[in-house]
Design a protein around this motif. Structure first.
Motif, mmCIF file in Angstrom:
data_model
loop_
_atom_site.group_PDB
_atom_site.id
_atom_site.type_symbol
_atom_site.label_atom_id
_atom_site.label_comp_id
_atom_site.label_asym_id
_atom_site.label_seq_id
_atom_site.Cartn_x
_atom_site.Cartn_y
_atom_site.Cartn_z
ATOM 1 N N ASN A 1 0.728 -1.184 0.211
ATOM 2 C CA ASN A 1 0.392 0.326 0.047
ATOM 3 C C ASN A 1 1.269 0.806 0.089
ATOM 4 O OD1 ASN A 1 -2.378 -0.903 0.288
ATOM 5 N ND2 ASN A 1 -2.714 -2.007 2.183
ATOM 6 N N GLN A 2 1.648 1.256 0.816
ATOM 7 C CA GLN A 2 2.625 2.485 0.779
ATOM 8 C C GLN A 2 3.379 2.587 -0.926
ATOM 9 O OE1 GLN A 2 5.234 0.922 3.409
ATOM 10 N NE2 GLN A 2 4.764 2.990 4.961
ATOM 11 N N HIS A 3 3.672 1.188 -1.618
ATOM 12 C CA HIS A 3 4.972 1.381 -2.948
ATOM 13 C C HIS A 3 3.293 1.252 -4.274
ATOM 14 C CE1 HIS A 3 6.805 0.254 -6.588
ATOM 15 N NE2 HIS A 3 5.752 -0.720 -6.923
ATOM 16 N N VAL A 4 1.761 0.782 -4.074
ATOM 17 C CA VAL A 4 0.909 1.416 -4.744
ATOM 18 C C VAL A 4 0.098 2.315 -4.342
ATOM 19 C CG1 VAL A 4 -1.178 0.193 -5.812
ATOM 20 C CG2 VAL A 4 1.124 -1.094 -5.960
ATOM 21 N N SER A 5 -0.210 3.542 -4.446
ATOM 22 C CA SER A 5 -0.960 4.829 -4.085
ATOM 23 C C SER A 5 -2.238 4.129 -4.426
ATOM 24 C CB SER A 5 -0.550 6.149 -4.624
ATOM 25 O OG SER A 5 -1.365 6.632 -5.813
ATOM 26 N N TYR A 6 -3.504 4.420 -3.929
ATOM 27 C CA TYR A 6 -4.862 4.230 -4.414
ATOM 28 C C TYR A 6 -5.764 4.625 -3.816
ATOM 29 C CZ TYR A 6 -9.038 1.388 -4.368
ATOM 30 O OH TYR A 6 -10.789 0.615 -4.090
ATOM 31 N N SER A 7 -6.393 5.454 -4.988
ATOM 32 C CA SER A 7 -7.888 6.345 -3.867
ATOM 33 C C SER A 7 -9.047 6.596 -5.101
ATOM 34 C CB SER A 7 -6.993 8.160 -4.769
ATOM 35 O OG SER A 7 -6.076 8.503 -4.625
#
Length: 320
Positions: free
Chosen positions: A101-107
């Motif tokens: 989750n720190q590597h792949v940001s998701y909004s």
């Protein structure tokens, strides 16, 4: 003169009470009214005239605090985040772990809104008369708790047609029409003459009042807007064969009503009696600035099943 005006008002009132939804010339199953005028041949004819160059976006932004019918009890536009990069690190909704989750940001986000917000088109079930809508469909037989089973917004086809801007504000020599100004057929005729443009059967006709200049300020935009009167609607439909009509205000017509027996006579005249869809909150400022009065209109609305309106993002392509 006073007696003549009183007689005219009485006649208008009597006609309003006697009015009933129109019967479609396209048959008893018709749910889209004058949009039947969009054909492969008519679409090809206008597309063949596109001159290239700029595409004009005729839609508005949706944002929290935008103009709406909130004062009438309808829901405002709301947007909220369902997922944020930092929130995902804490809640890990996909079970991928903190490092991922720190590597792949998701909004992610969600919205809630009234169907008659922003640039939108009214379906023919939006207003009716005496328990019926366009083509005689009865409310008692066709409206349930999941919306209408006839004439819903999902039935509206993509619109490809000749578009015409009528800049009434410019014709009057003002940036914006005054509060509560009721546009007449004479106003439209004078503006068309000034622009050297004629209407044709099957046009999408868009009227500029200038009110869009207040769009970012909801209170100013909503307060006492100018709009169309019945005389203007008759000019567009009965005299010139308009297929779709629209304007840059929130209600198309202005208030108070000119008929004591119908609080919204222009809407019922167009939608219920003549099968003419209405577009509202159409952004006409760029077209007006560049004096683009004739264009290819291309627009499609969201297919909201059973709904009485749907957002759309139309474009205008100048002709050669």
């Amino acid at each position: 003169m006073k007696l003549a005006n009183a007689f005219a008002a009485l006649l208008l009132s009597a006609n309003a009470m006697a009015a009933d939804p129109g019967t479609s010339p396209w048959g008893p199953q018709d749910e889209i009214g004058r949009l039947n005028l969009v054909t492969p041949a008519s679409s090809a004819a206008i597309l063949s005239r596109i001159g290239g160059g700029r595409a004009y976006d005729l839609s508005v932004d949706y944002f929290v605090g935008m103009p709406s019918w909130q004062a009438a009890g309808d829901p405002p536009y709301l947007m909220w985040m369902t997922h944020t990069p930092h929130g995902n690190e804490l809640s890990d909704p996909m079970g991928t772990g903190k490092a991922m989750n720190q590597h792949v940001s998701y909004s992610g986000s969600a919205i809630s809104m009234y169907s008659h917000m922003g640039t939108h088109i009214d379906a023919l079930n939006h207003f009716g008369l005496n328990g019926k809508i366009w083509n005689g469909f009865k409310v008692s037989e066709h409206l349930g708790d999941r919306g209408w089973n006839v004439a819903g917004a999902e039935k509206l086809p993509p619109i490809v047609a000749r578009g015409v801007l009528i800049d009434v504000a410019a014709s009057k020599g003002v940036p914006m029409l005054p509060d509560n100004y009721r546009v007449t057929g004479k106003d439209l005729s004078e503006a068309l003459a000034r622009q050297k443009v004629s209407l044709q059967k099957g046009d999408v006709v868009l009227i500029r009042t200038g009110r869009m200049q207040h769009f970012e300020k909801a209170q100013a935009f909503m307060q006492n807007p100018p709009g169309m009167g019945l005389d203007a609607a008759r000019f567009l439909v009965e005299q010139n064969g308009a297929m779709v009509v629209g304007a840059d205000n929130l209600s198309f017509e202005t208030f108070p009503s000119e008929s004591k027996d119908n609080y919204i006579p222009v809407h019922t005249y167009l939608l219920a009696e003549h099968g003419v869809p209405i577009m509202e909150l159409v952004n006409l400022e760029d077209l007006a600035r560049d004096k683009v009065y004739e264009f290819a209109f291309i627009g499609a609305s969201l297919k909201l099943r059973g709904a009485d309106a749907a957002p759309m993002r139309p474009i205008a392509l100048p002709l050669r």
